[in-house]
Write an enzyme that holds these catalytic residues in place. Sequence first.
Site, short mmCIF file in Angstrom:
data_model
loop_
_atom_site.label_atom_id
_atom_site.label_comp_id
_atom_site.label_asym_id
_atom_site.label_seq_id
_atom_site.Cartn_x
_atom_site.Cartn_y
_atom_site.Cartn_z
N ASP A 30 -2.34 -3.81 2.52
CA ASP A 30 -3.58 -4.58 2.59
C ASP A 30 -3.89 -5.30 1.28
O ASP A 30 -4.66 -6.25 1.26
CB ASP A 30 -4.74 -3.65 2.96
CG ASP A 30 -6.00 -4.41 3.34
OD1 ASP A 30 -5.90 -5.40 4.09
OD2 ASP A 30 -7.07 -4.03 2.86
N SER A 55 -11.00 -8.62 6.65
CA SER A 55 -9.90 -8.48 7.58
C SER A 55 -10.43 -8.43 9.01
O SER A 55 -11.39 -7.71 9.30
CB SER A 55 -9.12 -7.20 7.28
OG SER A 55 -8.05 -7.05 8.17
N GLN A 108 -1.66 -9.86 9.18
CA GLN A 108 -3.10 -9.73 8.99
C GLN A 108 -3.76 -11.08 9.24
O GLN A 108 -3.29 -12.10 8.76
CB GLN A 108 -3.42 -9.24 7.59
CG GLN A 108 -4.89 -8.97 7.35
CD GLN A 108 -5.14 -8.32 6.00
OE1 GLN A 108 -4.41 -8.54 5.05
NE2 GLN A 108 -6.18 -7.52 5.92
#
Length: 133
Positions: A30, A55, A108
């Site tokens: 991430d 996100s 993502q």
Amino acid sequence: MPSQLLWFRVRERLPDDEHVHHAVLAYQSDAGLLSTARVEMPWRSFWEARPMMASLDHAMWFHHPFPRWRADEWLLYVMYSPRLTGARGLSHGHIFTRDGWLVVSCSQEGLIRFGKDRGLPPTKRPNDKVSKL
């Protein structure tokens, strides 16, 4: 296409628990992935624009079982972003061992909005000096 490369590892030796190593890679996957969408914008301009990033979706696929790889050994994170439009960015990443084994693939999608899009003025850096000529 905007891209980033990042070598990383945990400094200290981790226990031989695959769940710990999976958690480290989930955390690291991430870090920087969504921001890859803004790579072509200079850092200073990016932060002065007062970004808000969130996100919307993050997925990971593990390709090799532990202990073929370890989070306390050097891993290469290759990130690229094929799309940034309408305040939404899409980024993909792949994590490889030093000898080239693909350990993880991830994707993502996220929201990237700047202060001007939220009615905020640009920030002023505290070190900016006004010169009097």
